[in-house]
Design an enzyme around this catalytic site. Structure first.
Site, PDB file in Angstrom:
ATOM      1  N   CYS A 209       7.741   3.526   5.425  1.00 34.27           N
ATOM      2  CA  CYS A 209       7.127   3.861   4.242  1.00 34.27           C
ATOM      3  C   CYS A 209       8.068   3.616   2.716  1.00 34.27           C
ATOM      4  O   CYS A 209       7.185   3.604   1.962  1.00 34.27           O
ATOM      5  CB  CYS A 209       5.941   4.870   4.085  1.00 34.27           C
ATOM      6  SG  CYS A 209       7.513   6.036   4.356  1.00 34.27           S
TER       7      CYS A 209
ATOM      8  N   CYS B 174       0.645  -1.165   0.070  1.00 36.73           N
ATOM      9  CA  CYS B 174       0.087  -0.475   0.081  1.00 36.73           C
ATOM     10  C   CYS B 174       0.572   1.781  -0.322  1.00 36.73           C
ATOM     11  O   CYS B 174       0.809   2.094  -0.633  1.00 36.73           O
ATOM     12  CB  CYS B 174      -0.758  -0.295   1.543  1.00 36.73           C
ATOM     13  SG  CYS B 174      -2.219   1.063   1.388  1.00 36.73           S
TER      14      CYS B 174
HETATM   15  S1  SF4 Z   1       0.373   4.847   5.867  1.00 37.88           S
HETATM   16 FE1  SF4 Z   1       0.907   3.471   4.055  1.00 37.88          FE
HETATM   17  S2  SF4 Z   1       0.015   2.025   4.247  1.00 37.88           S
HETATM   18 FE2  SF4 Z   1      -1.114   2.963   5.530  1.00 37.88          FE
HETATM   19  S3  SF4 Z   1      -2.657   4.035   4.459  1.00 37.88           S
HETATM   20 FE3  SF4 Z   1      -1.342   5.437   3.798  1.00 37.88          FE
HETATM   21  S4  SF4 Z   1      -0.150   4.619   2.643  1.00 37.88           S
HETATM   22 FE4  SF4 Z   1      -1.416   2.879   2.881  1.00 37.88          FE
END
Ligand code: SF4
Length: 236
Positions: free
Chosen positions: A230, A118
């Site tokens: 991230c 994600c």
């Molecule tokens: S922090 Fe990373 S895993 Fe969480 S919603 Fe945002 S992009 Fe997705």
């Protein structure tokens, strides 16, 4: 875009205070210099310093589509205060569609791999586009924020993005330094800080923390503190 700065100059830059390092970077790279702004207190300190050096600093943000409403409110307050155009980058919609069809809307809670997927789709790929044609980028990262940032340099060669320079002018600042600057300059800040948040990312992946918890304890709180990043700030 790879940048050649002699090793001796890089070494000397590490000792510069934040304002002086930014002045060097503006002189050397603007308009091929961009601030990566997630609208943290740190990023707004750097933004405020940049606006004192150049009329229209280039500022980009990554809208993952999952940010807090308070963050969106702040983006508009900052635009108005500084009269700035913020370069907003969104994830590739096809990639998001495929990801959530296959793994669900809340895939990040299912496994570290899916959380990282994600982050890759919503942050890392848009960052690559944001940095196209740039010679140097600036962040508000600090060493104190987490074990993964303890070795942060003020100036780094960002091999992960083709050898451009990455500047972290607040690397040696404390949290107190940041908030002193915010108060002295009366900077706008994210309302969530007043509700126990110390670090603010996407809404489903950030929670408030207790007064004695580490700054980034509220980010992906279900993961180990030694690994949680991230993917935006890869260091060699
Ligand atoms: S922090 Fe990373 S895993 Fe969480 S919603 Fe945002 S992009 Fe997705």
């Amino acid at each position: 875009m790879a940048v050649n700065v002699p090793a001796s100059e890089l070494e000397a830059l590490q000792a510069l205070p934040a304002q002086d390092l930014l002045a060097w970077a503006v002189e050397r790279f603007h308009p091929h210099l961009k601030l990566a702004c997630s609208f943290s207190a740190e990023d707004l300190v750097v933004l405020d310093m940049l606006t004192q050096l150049v009329e229209a600093p280039r500022v980009f943000t990554l809208d993952t589509g999952r940010l807090h409403q308070e963050t969106y409110d702040l983006v508009d307050r900052v635009r108005e205060r500084y009269g700035l155009e913020i370069e907003v980058y969104f994830p590739d919609f096809g990639a998001v569609e495929r990801m959530v069809r296959e793994h669900g809307m809340n895939l990040f809670y299912k496994s570290v791999e899916l959380r990282k997927l994600c982050c890759r789709v919503r942050k890392v790929e848009p960052l690559k586009r944001a940095l196209k044609g740039v010679k140097a980028w600036v962040t508000g990262l600090r060493r104190e924020q987490s074990p993964t940032r303890a070795g942060l340099q003020k100036v780094e060669v960002d091999e992960a993005h083709g050898g451009l320079l990455k500047l972290n002018p607040l690397a040696d600042w404390t949290r107190e330094d940041v908030w002193r600057y915010v108060r002295e300059r009366n900077l706008p800040y994210n309302a969530l800080y007043d509700r126990g948040f110390k670090s603010i990312g996407c809404a489903p992946c950030t929670r408030p923390v207790g007064p004695n918890e580490p700054e980034r304890a509220g980010r992906w709180w279900w993961e180990s503190p030694d690994t949680k990043e991230c993917g935006l700030h890869v260091r060699s």
